[in-house]
Write an enzyme that holds these catalytic residues in place. Sequence first.
Site, PDB file in Angstrom:
ATOM      1  CE  LYS A 131      -4.165   1.691   2.311  1.00 12.68           C
ATOM      2  NZ  LYS A 131      -5.094   1.480   3.439  1.00 12.68           N
ATOM      3  NE  ARG A 148     -21.943  -3.874   4.038  1.00 18.07           N
ATOM      4  CZ  ARG A 148     -20.813  -4.187   3.402  1.00 18.07           C
ATOM      5  NH1 ARG A 148     -19.714  -3.522   3.670  1.00 18.07           N
ATOM      6  NH2 ARG A 148     -20.780  -5.158   2.533  1.00 18.07           N
ATOM      7  CD  GLU A 190     -19.864  -3.492   8.052  1.00 14.75           C
ATOM      8  OE1 GLU A 190     -19.053  -2.690   7.538  1.00 14.75           O
ATOM      9  OE2 GLU A 190     -20.095  -4.628   7.577  1.00 14.75           O
TER      10      GLU A 190
END
Length: 536
Positions: A292, A415, A387
Amino acid sequence: MPMKLFDEIPRERPATPLLDSFDHPAALRAMNAKQLAQLADELRAYLLYSVGVTGGHFGAGLGVVELSVALHHAFHTPKDRLVWDVGHQAYPHKILTGRRDAMLSIRQHGGLAAFPRRAESEYDTFGVGHSSTSISAALGMALAAQAQNDPRKVCAIIGDGALTAGMAFEALAHAGHVNANMLVVLNDNEMSISENVGGIATYLARVLSSKPYLKMREEGKKVLSHLPGALELAKRTEEHMKGMVSPATLFEEMGFHYVGPIDGHDLEALTQTLRNLRDQKGPQFLHIKTVKGKGFLPAEADQIGYHAITKLEKTTTTLSAPLVKQAAAPKSVAKKKYCNVFGDWLCDMAAADSRLMGITPAMGEGSDLIRFSQTYPERYFDVAIAEQHAVTLAAGMACEGMKPVVAIYSTFLQRGYDQLIHDVAVQELDVTFAIDRAGLVGEDGPTHHGSMDLSFLRCVPGMGILAPSDEAECRAMLSAAYHHSGPAAVRYPRGTGPGAVIPEHLEPADHRRSPGAPREHQRRCAHCAAGVWQRQ
């Protein structure tokens, strides 16, 4: 050709002659290996420059520069479908697909969307913003292509963080079951699913994805199928051989042909492997390892800090002039972000009440839970991108007398709505929801707006909802929700408050609840609000 490295963000538009020479990726497919390497360097330079102008998601895009080039080289987009997960990583994709100059308008009113958006480009095959949806969407597209006898190819690109969600595994299992013609690319940049990146693994990936190997594999199956036990022995031998150098077993057992892991910044190996896999039948899985922030040294060193950046301030020069003595400007009061108010409150309340448990679905940094996680590691639970699990985990804790606080963004609470109703509210369990990014969030666009929570929470029986107007009320309302016996939510916006003085105590508010209390006080007092919550 070695990758070009950067140690600062260009403030002037860099020279990108190859990138400027085309507006659609069809031209990219005619480039040779040297040109592709140059294109990747130019793409990284332009990405740095454009995000410096506009602000935005940063590290993930830098990590998939080579992958973006390789995908558009190997696949015939837009006829072939590329489905990007989350969308943080799609900036290079946007630049390569006719939106190079428009990138300077991203995250602005009337400008480009911060995430892939179907209405914006035919190359954006699926609108994303919430994680872990790409494999399900790509599978739907692959099955549709099969039903229409259309030879188009479908590829889902998912990050290792997004692979922590159950939805991704549900889609993987289904794809293997129906033997869909699709490719899943796992961009592994954080979780270290495997460390076997190197010469042997890259060589093996090329072999396992090559047409001669795959043809030999199928022909071998036909021959061995006539010999009792031979086919099973060959299959186990292949699996053990793969297992020694790659984490193939899980994905192979789900029905995928696994290839990898390979270096996601080795452009030549990547393009060759993708070309090999593009034309294969059945579910294919390519595991790549990336860094990243790759190519921008500060981002490589601080991958969390450079997940996204704000736009760079313009430097201005002024002509020399006689000095004029000016009065000193008054010092401004330092304003706290609402998430920081929550982070401080959580640590203070945890010190006062050993029953408090902190839960978040992969939003530890965004919701300011870092100090809490370090101070109370045994009471901190980051459940990754799950979630639904986060909400039901809190319900289970509440059943046993604990006081869970779920820190979650408004847009992600959607969610876990079924779990909020079924597992928390119906059972009247004592769970506090700290809902960050409520209301409009601006630059990230509609996938991240927290504009639905008031509507979907108000219809839930027994649910208390509080919305502060400043930092002091935020702390008081968090205390009120925590002390309330039952489910309660405090929704607060992104960014800083107006600068109110924040009390240090943990009482709900100055609760003057006598019948003669002023109506204005009763409206604004968090404790009074707690006393008049409607129970439906």
